[in-house]
Design a protein around this motif. Structure first.
Motif, PDB file in Angstrom:
ATOM      1  N   SER A 129     -57.539 -77.390  23.954  1.00  0.00           N
ATOM      2  CA  SER A 129     -58.662 -77.508  23.016  1.00  0.00           C
ATOM      3  C   SER A 129     -59.961 -77.052  23.659  1.00  0.00           C
ATOM      4  CB  SER A 129     -58.813 -78.968  22.559  1.00  0.00           C
ATOM      5  OG  SER A 129     -57.632 -79.418  21.959  1.00  0.00           O
ATOM      6  N   TRP A 130     -60.159 -77.510  24.884  1.00  0.00           N
ATOM      7  CA  TRP A 130     -61.393 -77.146  25.570  1.00  0.00           C
ATOM      8  C   TRP A 130     -61.464 -75.637  25.799  1.00  0.00           C
ATOM      9  CZ3 TRP A 130     -63.387 -74.810  29.868  1.00  0.00           C
ATOM     10  CH2 TRP A 130     -64.737 -75.070  30.153  1.00  0.00           C
ATOM     11  N   GLY A 131     -60.341 -75.067  26.209  1.00  0.00           N
ATOM     12  CA  GLY A 131     -60.288 -73.625  26.445  1.00  0.00           C
ATOM     13  C   GLY A 131     -60.562 -72.825  25.186  1.00  0.00           C
ATOM     14  N   VAL A 132     -60.039 -73.279  24.071  1.00  0.00           N
ATOM     15  CA  VAL A 132     -60.280 -72.607  22.788  1.00  0.00           C
ATOM     16  C   VAL A 132     -61.769 -72.610  22.462  1.00  0.00           C
ATOM     17  CG1 VAL A 132     -59.960 -72.809  20.297  1.00  0.00           C
ATOM     18  CG2 VAL A 132     -58.001 -73.069  21.820  1.00  0.00           C
ATOM     19  N   GLU A 133     -62.381 -73.761  22.596  1.00  0.00           N
ATOM     20  CA  GLU A 133     -63.818 -73.878  22.339  1.00  0.00           C
ATOM     21  C   GLU A 133     -64.622 -72.974  23.267  1.00  0.00           C
ATOM     22  OE1 GLU A 133     -66.056 -75.341  20.275  1.00  0.00           O
ATOM     23  OE2 GLU A 133     -64.227 -75.517  19.077  1.00  0.00           O
ATOM     24  N   TYR A 134     -64.262 -73.023  24.512  1.00  0.00           N
ATOM     25  CA  TYR A 134     -64.979 -72.246  25.526  1.00  0.00           C
ATOM     26  C   TYR A 134     -64.889 -70.753  25.235  1.00  0.00           C
ATOM     27  CZ  TYR A 134     -66.295 -70.537  30.158  1.00  0.00           C
ATOM     28  OH  TYR A 134     -66.898 -69.882  31.195  1.00  0.00           O
ATOM     29  N   LEU A 135     -63.683 -70.291  24.920  1.00  0.00           N
ATOM     30  CA  LEU A 135     -63.488 -68.876  24.622  1.00  0.00           C
ATOM     31  C   LEU A 135     -64.243 -68.463  23.363  1.00  0.00           C
ATOM     32  CD1 LEU A 135     -59.707 -68.519  25.566  1.00  0.00           C
ATOM     33  CD2 LEU A 135     -61.681 -67.582  26.794  1.00  0.00           C
ATOM     34  N   ASN A 136     -64.295 -69.351  22.402  1.00  0.00           N
ATOM     35  CA  ASN A 136     -65.060 -69.074  21.188  1.00  0.00           C
ATOM     36  C   ASN A 136     -66.541 -68.918  21.493  1.00  0.00           C
ATOM     37  OD1 ASN A 136     -63.237 -68.828  19.123  1.00  0.00           O
ATOM     38  ND2 ASN A 136     -63.103 -71.037  18.761  1.00  0.00           N
ATOM     39  N   THR A 137     -67.024 -69.801  22.343  1.00  0.00           N
ATOM     40  CA  THR A 137     -68.436 -69.728  22.722  1.00  0.00           C
ATOM     41  C   THR A 137     -68.739 -68.403  23.413  1.00  0.00           C
ATOM     42  OG1 THR A 137     -68.424 -72.114  23.037  1.00  0.00           O
ATOM     43  CG2 THR A 137     -70.279 -70.905  23.968  1.00  0.00           C
ATOM     44  N   LEU A 138     -67.847 -68.023  24.315  1.00  0.00           N
ATOM     45  CA  LEU A 138     -68.023 -66.745  25.008  1.00  0.00           C
ATOM     46  C   LEU A 138     -68.044 -65.590  24.009  1.00  0.00           C
ATOM     47  CD1 LEU A 138     -65.842 -66.829  28.242  1.00  0.00           C
ATOM     48  CD2 LEU A 138     -68.277 -67.273  27.950  1.00  0.00           C
ATOM     49  N   LYS A 139     -67.127 -65.644  23.072  1.00  0.00           N
ATOM     50  CA  LYS A 139     -67.017 -64.564  22.096  1.00  0.00           C
ATOM     51  C   LYS A 139     -68.288 -64.477  21.250  1.00  0.00           C
ATOM     52  CE  LYS A 139     -64.375 -64.801  18.537  1.00  0.00           C
ATOM     53  NZ  LYS A 139     -63.220 -65.057  17.667  1.00  0.00           N
ATOM     54  N   ASP A 140     -68.779 -65.642  20.843  1.00  0.00           N
ATOM     55  CA  ASP A 140     -70.013 -65.674  20.053  1.00  0.00           C
ATOM     56  C   ASP A 140     -71.162 -65.059  20.828  1.00  0.00           C
ATOM     57  OD1 ASP A 140     -68.598 -66.896  18.120  1.00  0.00           O
ATOM     58  OD2 ASP A 140     -69.426 -68.902  18.448  1.00  0.00           O
ATOM     59  N   GLN A 145     -70.971 -62.796  23.102  1.00  0.00           N
ATOM     60  CA  GLN A 145     -70.803 -61.348  23.165  1.00  0.00           C
ATOM     61  C   GLN A 145     -71.235 -60.676  21.867  1.00  0.00           C
ATOM     62  OE1 GLN A 145     -66.810 -60.425  24.331  1.00  0.00           O
ATOM     63  NE2 GLN A 145     -67.003 -61.485  26.294  1.00  0.00           N
ATOM     64  N   GLU A 146     -70.868 -61.314  20.767  1.00  0.00           N
ATOM     65  CA  GLU A 146     -71.213 -60.738  19.465  1.00  0.00           C
ATOM     66  C   GLU A 146     -72.707 -60.742  19.223  1.00  0.00           C
ATOM     67  OE1 GLU A 146     -68.891 -62.968  16.752  1.00  0.00           O
ATOM     68  OE2 GLU A 146     -67.054 -61.842  17.126  1.00  0.00           O
ATOM     69  N   ALA A 147     -73.373 -61.689  19.836  1.00  0.00           N
ATOM     70  CA  ALA A 147     -74.813 -61.803  19.642  1.00  0.00           C
ATOM     71  C   ALA A 147     -75.593 -60.762  20.430  1.00  0.00           C
ATOM     72  CB  ALA A 147     -75.270 -63.215  20.052  1.00  0.00           C
ATOM     73  N   GLU A 148     -74.896 -60.027  21.253  1.00  0.00           N
ATOM     74  CA  GLU A 148     -75.566 -59.028  22.097  1.00  0.00           C
ATOM     75  C   GLU A 148     -76.174 -57.894  21.274  1.00  0.00           C
ATOM     76  OE1 GLU A 148     -72.710 -57.739  24.910  1.00  0.00           O
ATOM     77  OE2 GLU A 148     -72.834 -59.574  26.102  1.00  0.00           O
TER      78      GLU A 148
END
Lengths: 114, 114
Positions: free
Chosen positions: B98-109, B111-114
DNA sequence: CAGTATCCCGGATGATACTG
DNA sequence: CAGTATCATCCGGGATACTG
């Protein structure tokens, strides 16, 4: 085609990569209780050396799991505190704690049954 | 006086001592999905060598976390399955997932915000 | 106090070869 | 297939000394 964000990345491997080691898990456990100074942390983790503690703290700081507060005093004072990200790891340590409690109870019961 | 059973034993340290390492956590993750054969397990864990896999499997077997089933066939077949104790560790891996999923989502967000 | 800097050793790991 | 055996290597980590 498969976009970069769709690459198969394992969440568990990600988590394990960040905190999947003995010392980081124990440091995390201590800092989840409270912000602590360097030597305070050192004393609270049985068997850890100064060098290894420093190395792990630096790595965890770089990963954004904790924050280092250094005060320009004499004698120096440095405190470590979990970041929001670090705090979000609490459920993992919490589960480890629960499991350990159960496990130790089972061991104790087995000893008493001897 | 303090009885032996009252000695201060840290539950988290106990848990960390049993499964607090990168490979054990990843082996555990795989076996929580299903009983697996040796090479199947090897292929499912990126970067693990045969030797290290064997070592960790032996240690986990000795700790009662998994059971090894060897079949006297040609070619040989060996399967590994979590014990009841091993299965009871599921919530820990689950939280890591669960934590990894959240973390990866945050990272992805980010990146998209760049 | 909270580190950094060196030196150094042993165990963990990889590579390779062999086997029931 | 699922290992074991052996050798070479490497670096994690201990010990010690020094410092801002």
């Amino acid at each position: 085609m498969i976009a970069k964000k769709d690459l198969p990345v394992c969440p568990v491997a990600t988590t394990v990569g960040l905190i999947g080691s003995k010392w980081k898990l124990l440091i995390l456990q201590q800092l989840l209780k409270e912000r602590k100074r360097f030597n305070e942390l050192r004393r609270s983790i049985d068997g850890i050396s100064q060098k290894v503690l420093t190395q792990n703290l630096r790595a965890m700081e770089a990963d954004g799991i904790l924050v280092r507060y250094a005060y320009a005093e004499v004698p120096p004072r440095v405190e470590y505190e979990l970041s929001e990200l670090g705090n979000s790891l609490r459920p993992i340590i919490s589960e480890m704690d629960s499991w350990g409690v159960e496990y130790l109870n089972t061991l104790k019961d087995m000893q008493e049954a001897e």
